[in-house]
Design an enzyme around this catalytic site. Structure first.
Site, short mmCIF file in Angstrom:
data_model
loop_
_atom_site.label_atom_id
_atom_site.label_comp_id
_atom_site.label_asym_id
_atom_site.label_seq_id
_atom_site.Cartn_x
_atom_site.Cartn_y
_atom_site.Cartn_z
N ASP A 55 29.62 64.63 35.05
CA ASP A 55 29.71 64.85 36.71
C ASP A 55 29.79 63.54 37.37
O ASP A 55 29.09 62.69 37.41
CB ASP A 55 28.39 65.59 37.14
CG ASP A 55 28.25 65.73 38.72
OD1 ASP A 55 29.26 65.71 39.29
OD2 ASP A 55 27.29 66.16 39.16
N VAL A 56 31.03 63.48 37.86
CA VAL A 56 31.59 61.98 38.49
C VAL A 56 31.42 62.21 39.94
O VAL A 56 32.19 62.88 40.53
CB VAL A 56 33.08 61.69 38.13
CG1 VAL A 56 33.23 60.38 38.67
CG2 VAL A 56 33.32 61.50 36.54
N ALA A 106 27.49 58.20 42.04
CA ALA A 106 27.05 57.59 40.36
C ALA A 106 27.80 58.92 39.21
O ALA A 106 28.48 59.82 39.78
CB ALA A 106 25.75 58.20 40.56
N VAL A 107 27.74 58.41 38.18
CA VAL A 107 28.30 59.41 37.16
C VAL A 107 26.98 59.82 36.40
O VAL A 107 26.22 58.96 35.72
CB VAL A 107 29.26 58.53 36.41
CG1 VAL A 107 29.78 59.20 35.00
CG2 VAL A 107 30.34 57.95 37.07
N TYR A 159 38.96 79.96 49.76
CA TYR A 159 40.18 79.22 50.23
C TYR A 159 41.41 79.52 49.85
O TYR A 159 41.84 79.86 48.70
CB TYR A 159 39.95 77.71 49.65
CG TYR A 159 39.16 76.82 50.33
CD1 TYR A 159 37.88 77.15 50.96
CD2 TYR A 159 39.29 75.30 50.38
CE1 TYR A 159 36.75 76.43 51.52
CE2 TYR A 159 38.49 74.52 50.81
CZ TYR A 159 37.23 74.98 51.60
OH TYR A 159 36.49 74.04 52.13
N ASP A 207 33.04 69.90 42.69
CA ASP A 207 31.83 70.18 42.69
C ASP A 207 31.23 71.49 43.34
O ASP A 207 30.44 72.13 42.97
CB ASP A 207 31.11 68.97 43.05
CG ASP A 207 31.60 68.79 44.61
OD1 ASP A 207 32.55 68.97 45.10
OD2 ASP A 207 30.94 67.93 45.49
N ARG A 208 31.68 71.55 44.54
CA ARG A 208 31.25 72.94 45.38
C ARG A 208 31.74 74.09 44.44
O ARG A 208 31.01 75.14 44.14
CB ARG A 208 31.95 72.88 46.69
CG ARG A 208 31.64 72.10 47.66
CD ARG A 208 32.53 72.01 48.86
NE ARG A 208 32.34 73.50 49.45
CZ ARG A 208 33.16 73.83 50.50
NH1 ARG A 208 34.17 73.22 50.96
NH2 ARG A 208 32.84 75.22 50.88
N ASP A 212 23.68 72.04 48.65
CA ASP A 212 23.74 70.74 47.76
C ASP A 212 23.93 69.54 48.46
O ASP A 212 24.95 69.35 49.09
CB ASP A 212 25.17 70.98 46.67
CG ASP A 212 25.16 69.94 45.75
OD1 ASP A 212 24.55 69.00 45.75
OD2 ASP A 212 26.20 69.97 45.02
#
Length: 235
Positions: free
Chosen positions: A6-7, A11-12, A79, A88-89, A109
């Site tokens: 998860d980038v 942070a990664v 969308y 991410d969403r 989130d």
């Protein structure tokens, strides 16, 4: 065993997935000899991702970047220009759809930004809102006003502030909580039962002040990656 990446904007995060079980680990302790594939959700830049891709290449491990689509099985993206939705969403919506089938979900989130997404019980993503995260709200206010300041010791709350740091921090949290409440009210107006889902670094704080009966996940994007990959394999 899969490696999940998860980038984010700041942070990664990496985790291992085996038989549906996800465990967050340090990037320094990736067991490359046991990894079969790498799944990536990228919002932030490449700096933290490059060493991971380099090692995957050295070990000849395939890697896959998750992407947004108009639909994923019965799940539909709100969308019209679906590629503009942040991955991410989308992955938090994907995870929520599978974790709470046939149930309306509101996903809060909160990290660098706060994202609120609404998922109908029928699998229709209804859209959402993006708000600056708590820290970004405070930093922007302090940087652009005189005699307004904050500190690192004052706790967040939703009560009226009686000093400037209180006023600043409590306003940021109150605005965030109010936005999420607006989503809850919209779902409740149509009579659907709501499942509140929290994620991100400030997710638990918002949970305390919005509705503690909701569920916090520290790996929601990671879970979304796993479900996303299952769809790709079944196409």
């Amino acid at each position: 065993m899969r490696l999940l990446v998860d980038v984010g904007n700041t942070a990664v995060k990496v985790a291992l997935e085996r038989s549906g079980n996800i465990s967050v680990i340090s990037a320094a302790h990736i067991p490359w000899q046991k990894i079969e594939e790498v799944l990536i959700a990228q919002v932030g830049g490449n700096e933290g991702l490059e060493p991971i891709l380099h090692n995957a290449h050295l070990h000849q491990i395939p890697h896959y970047f998750a992407s947004v689509s108009a639909s994923l099985g019965a799940l539909k993206c709100a969308y019209p220009e679906f590629k503009n939705l942040g991955i991410d969403r989308w992955l938090t919506v994907v995870a929520s759809y599978h974790l709470f089938p046939n149930k309306a979900c509101i996903i809060v989130d909160s990290g660098t930004a706060t994202k609120v997404d609404v998922l109908g019980a029928d699998g229709q993503h209804q859209g959402g809102w993006i708000l600056p995260g708590l820290d970004m709200m405070i930093e922007s206010l302090v940087a652009n006003t005189q005699k307004v300041f904050s500190d690192s010791t004052t706790s967040f709350d939703t009560v009226l502030g009686t000093n400037t740091p209180n006023a600043v921090k409590n306003a940021a949290l109150s605005a965030t909580v109010a936005l999420a409440k607006q989503a809850v009210e919209q779902i409740e107006r149509v009579g659907d039962e709501v499942q509140l889902i929290y994620a991100g670094g400030y997710g638990e704080l918002i949970q305390q002040h919005l509705d503690p009966s909701g569920i916090y996940f520290d790996d929601l994007v990671m879970q979304g990656l796993v479900f996303w990959r299952k769809y790709q394999q079944n196409v």
